[in-house]
Design an enzyme around this catalytic site. Structure first.
Site, PDB file in Angstrom:
ATOM      1  N   GLU A 165       0.827  -1.210   0.000  1.00  0.00           N
ATOM      2  CA  GLU A 165       0.000   0.000   0.000  1.00  0.00           C
ATOM      3  C   GLU A 165       0.864   1.263   0.000  1.00  0.00           C
ATOM      4  O   GLU A 165       0.603   2.212   0.750  1.00  0.00           O
ATOM      5  CB  GLU A 165      -0.950   0.001   1.202  1.00  0.00           C
ATOM      6  CG  GLU A 165      -2.013  -1.080   1.126  1.00  0.00           C
ATOM      7  CD  GLU A 165      -3.030  -0.975   2.251  1.00  0.00           C
ATOM      8  OE1 GLU A 165      -4.226  -1.060   1.973  1.00  0.00           O
ATOM      9  OE2 GLU A 165      -2.612  -0.828   3.407  1.00  0.00           O
ATOM     10  N   GLU A 224      -7.280  -6.871  -0.965  1.00  0.00           N
ATOM     11  CA  GLU A 224      -7.806  -6.822   0.400  1.00  0.00           C
ATOM     12  C   GLU A 224      -9.286  -6.466   0.334  1.00  0.00           C
ATOM     13  O   GLU A 224      -9.642  -5.304   0.155  1.00  0.00           O
ATOM     14  CB  GLU A 224      -7.060  -5.790   1.261  1.00  0.00           C
ATOM     15  CG  GLU A 224      -5.630  -6.166   1.585  1.00  0.00           C
ATOM     16  CD  GLU A 224      -4.984  -5.202   2.586  1.00  0.00           C
ATOM     17  OE1 GLU A 224      -5.732  -4.425   3.230  1.00  0.00           O
ATOM     18  OE2 GLU A 224      -3.759  -5.226   2.713  1.00  0.00           O
TER      19      GLU A 224
END
Length: 574
Positions: free
Chosen positions: A149, A225
């Site tokens: 991320e 995710e």
């Protein structure tokens, strides 16, 4: 072979973090993953767990990555591996080791030479262990992530390329990928032109996959995710998510022919002091993550089947055919009952049994002394006489108990107003400041999160100098001098108790009589407790227990209503 670049055979994956459950439970959780219709498991690799001190590597014991990969392979499950070096994951410091903070000039998560030297050393130790487990070598790993991320943190493409090249040069030859949120600035900052891109979200697949398609139009879409629940902070509400919401979003992703990774399939537990924290500038400030990482996932913290598990399984059968595996039974739970405290030891009577005293001209942060977790005590004899003066702790990280002549004056919590003052008589006083590291920030720009007092201690606005320092990491409690009596006290205190077990099973400690602290079982730190909730129990996996006598040690920072704890057969998470 399963592949994120192949749309014909969808990857249905679930996150199970081997470091949030005991080695003895790996197979049970992976069997339940497979029985739900999943074909892949995803896990992070926390650098700080495996290299707790520079050049000291730990890959065995309760948390064994290679054994986890072996079990996945044995069960014919593919693996998506996310080795960081930064992992977020609501894990202390986002998985980075605390010893990085000893160099205040180092810049994290960018093309900084000192930082990259440590990353390269870590990869030299880790990557050779995972290379044999790649699908190209007959193993289960089908994809490896580049950083994590990164678009939520920065935009240093030279750094991302260094991580990518470091994986490849050390033998990683399976698909590399990045994962980021859907907004433009995240996908712009966190992706590389020649690396497969994935996106993370909890809802609105149409919008998120459209953003991904704008940058990767000719390849399948992947949600790396899918947030099917959420994590808890101490003092805040326990998060839940209705099963129908999870299934509705899953249905939408299936319509997109997407690859899907549930985050989390099984959350597990933040054992010891490894929980992370968040810092919100406009919504609560510093918030430490709770010990339980139940996450309202498909399996509970203890690995039990949930309604969401059954609904997701039903959905997958509807779209992909009958699942040919029976759902494994839940593990046995036992209510062993109340256990009375038998021994007691005051913290201040045992400082030399827990730490080697150091002298410091100024009150310095925990990492300056090479300490990673636990507590730090600053002690000073303050000369008198002085009129009543305000006590200032500059940058409390994270919770300070202040004692004057061995009596608690009050508590300073990080970010709260400091309003304590006291007079100093002619003979002076002993000032003790005990500070707990409640977990380093794991996400966002405040990642560089020093613990203890980072800038010093003042009285009446003037610095005080000359401190005895006790670094109380609480890793070895074996030298504590316990007394065979229990007396009422409101001072930081250790207690010992014995749990007698005839049959080993999972269990939960109900800590309603305690205030704040942590508990160890047979020397293993099962995590923090705190009466502000939301959780009201601590999970004890059966793998920590043995038939016969089990030693329980409690560190209570304040006081107890009654000198006992209770072992029950279910969790209370708020």
């Amino acid at each position: 072979m399963l592949s994120l670049t192949n749309q014909e055979q969808p990857i249905i994956s679930g996150a199970i973090h081997y470091f949030r459950l005991l080695k003895s439970d790996y197979k049970d959780r992976l069997l339940k993953l497979k029985a739900c219709g999943f074909n892949t498991v995803e896990t992070y690799v926390p650098w700080n767990l495996h290299e707790p001190q520079k050049d000291e590597y730990v890959f065995d014991g309760h948390f064994d990555l290679e054994y986890f990969l072996e079990i996945a392979n044995e069960l014919d499950l593919a693996v998506i591996l996310r080795p960081g070096p930064y992992i977020c994951s609501e894990w202390d410091f986002g998985g980075l080791p605390a010893w990085l903070l000893q160099d205040r000039n180092m810049v994290l998560r960018c093309y900084d030479e000192m930082y990259l030297k440590h990353v390269d050393d870590w990869f030299d130790a880790l990557i050779p262990r995972i290379v044999p487990f790649q699908s190209t070598k007959g193993g289960p790993i089908i994809a490896v992530q580049v950083e994590n991320e990164y678009g939520s943190y920065g935009d240093d493409k030279q750094y991302l390329n260094h991580i990518k090249d470091g994986l490849i040069s050390r033998g990683v030859d399976v698909l590399l990928f990045t994962s980021d949120g859907g907004p433009d600035h995240m996908l712009t900052g966190g992706t590389l032109p020649d690396v497969f891109k994935t996106v993370n979200f909890g809802s609105d697949p149409d919008w998120n996959f459209a953003q991904l398609k704008n940058r990767q139009p000719d390849l399948p879409v992947t949600c790396m995710e899918f947030w099917d629940g959420w994590f808890d902070h101490w003092g805040k509400e326990h998060h839940t998510r209705p099963s129908h919401e999870v299934v509705n979003v899953l249905e939408e992703m299936i319509r997109h022919q997407a690859h899907i990774n549930f985050y989390m399939f099984h959350g597990g537990t933040n054992f010891g002091f490894y929980n992370g924290a968040n810092y919100y500038d406009h919504d609560g400030g510093y918030l430490p993550t709770a010990t339980s990482y139940d996450y309202c996932a498909l399996l509970t913290e203890a690995g039990d089947i949930t309604e969401t598990y059954l609904k997701v399984r039903e959905c997958l059968e509807k779209h992909f055919g009958e699942i040919p595996y029976a759902i494994p039974a839940n593990t046995v739970k036992k209510a062993y009952g109340k256990v009375n405290f038998e021994k007691q030891a005051l913290l201040f009577d045992n400082l030399d049994n827990l730490s080697t005293k150091k002298f410091s001209a100024n009150a310095r942060n925990m990492e300056h002394f090479g300490q990673d977790y636990g507590y730090i005590l600053y002690r000073k004899q303050v000369e008198g006489p002085r009129q009543e003066l305000h006590l200032g702790l500059l940058e409390v990280r994270d919770r300070a108990q202040i004692f004057v002549d061995n009596k608690e004056l009050g508590v300073y919590m990080r970010g709260e107003k400091q309003a304590l003052s006291f007079p100093i008589p002619k003979d002076g006083v002993q000032l003790d400041v005990l500070i707990e590291n409640l977990g380093r920030v794991n996400y966002g720009p405040r990642l560089k999160d020093y613990k203890g007092v980072s800038e010093g201690i003042t009285l009446g606005g003037c610095f005080t100098f000359g401190y005895d320092i006790y670094n109380l990491d609480m890793k070895d409690l074996s030298k504590i001098d316990f007394k065979n009596e229990i007396t009422n006290t409101d001072k930081p205190c250790f207690y010992q108790a014995t749990l007698m077990v005839n049959e080993v099973a999972d269990t939960f400690i109900k800590f309603e009589n305690l205030t704040k602290g942590f508990i160890t079982i047979n020397g293993f730190n099962i995590g923090r407790y705190w009466n502000i909730g939301p959780q009201e129990t601590l999970f004890v996996p059966s793998g920590l227990l043995k038939v016969g006598a089990n030693e329980i040690t409690i560190f209570e920072q304040h006081n107890t209503k009654e000198p006992n704890i209770e072992f029950i057969d279910h969790a209370i998470l708020g």
